[in-house]
Structure formats: C-alpha cells, structure tokens
Scaffold this motif. Structure first.
Motif, short mmCIF file in Angstrom:
data_model
loop_
_atom_site.label_atom_id
_atom_site.label_comp_id
_atom_site.label_asym_id
_atom_site.label_seq_id
_atom_site.Cartn_x
_atom_site.Cartn_y
_atom_site.Cartn_z
N PHE A 93 14.47 -34.13 -2.21
CA PHE A 93 14.74 -32.97 -1.36
C PHE A 93 16.07 -32.32 -1.76
N GLU A 94 17.10 -33.12 -1.96
CA GLU A 94 18.42 -32.58 -2.33
C GLU A 94 18.36 -31.90 -3.69
N GLN A 95 17.66 -32.49 -4.65
CA GLN A 95 17.53 -31.87 -5.97
C GLN A 95 16.82 -30.53 -5.85
N ALA A 96 15.73 -30.48 -5.10
CA ALA A 96 14.99 -29.23 -4.92
C ALA A 96 15.86 -28.18 -4.23
N ARG A 97 16.60 -28.61 -3.21
CA ARG A 97 17.45 -27.68 -2.46
C ARG A 97 18.54 -27.10 -3.35
N THR A 98 19.20 -27.93 -4.13
CA THR A 98 20.33 -27.45 -4.92
C THR A 98 19.91 -26.65 -6.14
N THR A 99 18.65 -26.75 -6.55
CA THR A 99 18.20 -25.98 -7.72
C THR A 99 17.39 -24.75 -7.34
N GLY A 100 17.31 -24.44 -6.06
CA GLY A 100 16.75 -23.15 -5.66
C GLY A 100 15.30 -23.13 -5.23
N ALA A 101 14.71 -24.28 -4.98
CA ALA A 101 13.35 -24.27 -4.43
C ALA A 101 13.39 -23.61 -3.05
N THR A 102 12.32 -22.92 -2.70
CA THR A 102 12.21 -22.36 -1.35
C THR A 102 11.72 -23.47 -0.45
N LEU A 103 12.59 -23.95 0.43
CA LEU A 103 12.21 -25.04 1.33
C LEU A 103 11.44 -24.48 2.51
N LEU A 104 10.27 -25.04 2.72
CA LEU A 104 9.41 -24.60 3.82
C LEU A 104 9.58 -25.50 5.03
N SER A 105 10.25 -26.64 4.85
CA SER A 105 10.53 -27.54 5.95
C SER A 105 11.75 -28.37 5.59
#
Length: 133
Positions: A93-105
């Motif tokens: 989750f942290e990797q996705a968040r810091t690299t710009g994924a659009t978090l849906l939840s």
C-alpha cells in the motif's frame, strides 16, 4: 490479459508502483514498436498485457469521453479488475501510494484478509490482499 493504450509505459509504471517484474524474454513487438504481448510476474502469479490495437481506449480515457463510464467509475469498488495476493499488504500500500497509484480505498479488514483497492495509470482497477491466517 489486460489491454493498455501504452504497454511500454504500463510495464514501467506497474513495476514501480506495484512491484511487478517483467519477463523480458516474453515481450513481443510489432515493427512500429507497439507491444503486442508482455508478461509480468507478481508473486507466483502472471499478468499478461499488450496494446492490442492503436484504436484501443483505456478505462480512464473511456470515462473522459463517456458519461456512463464516468458514472460507474465513481464507485470505489473493483469493477472488471484483478485481485492480487501479496505477503505484506501494508508495505505494498505504501509503495503504491508513494508512486502515484490512485487509491480507491485505505487499508481495510475483510473476512478473507487485509486489503486495499487502487487504479493504475490507465484506470484499470486492482485489489491487493494479504490473506488472513
């Protein structure tokens, strides 16, 4: 098999944001450079992707051009998406968040495990889950 408008960009983005690894020996391209087949490993799983035709439009672009698609993509759920099991969902989750994924939840607990939902650079939806137990 997931279609992308720009498979080259998707390969790079999926590696950075979600930690997938390309199987470079599997890549197939057309003379114009368009990727017609590529594979990425994720844990013990395999994802195939390509740009099937220059006319393909991603979910993100479809939503920009179509009111109905825009409305159904307003829901934060995974619609026509992929479930990926991961060993450490918090780190993922942290990797996705810091690299710009659009978090849906945010991270959440569900009966099968701890999970979160995200969209990639072209609007494809993913659910990442660390199974309980």
């Amino acid at each position: 098999m997931i279609a992308y408008e720009d498979a080259e960009a998707a390969l790079d983005w999926l590696a950075r944001a979600f930690g997938f690894r390309e199987r470079t020996e599997a890549r197939q391209t057309e003379p114009d450079g368009r990727i017609t087949h590529a594979e990425m490993e994720v844990g013990e799983g395999l994802i195939m992707l390509a740009t099937p035709t220059p006319d393909y439009r991603s979910p993100k672009r479809h939503a920009e051009e179509c009111d109905a698609a825009r409305r159904w993509l307003e829901a934060p759920w995974v619609i026509d998406g992929v479930l990926v099991l991961v060993e450490d969902v918090e780190a993922h989750f942290e990797q996705a968040r810091t690299t710009g994924a659009t978090l849906l939840s945010e991270l959440e607990e569900a009966p099968p495990g701890r999970l979160y939902r995200a969209a990639d650079l072209e609007g494809h939806r993913w659910m990442f889950m660390q199974p309980s137990g």
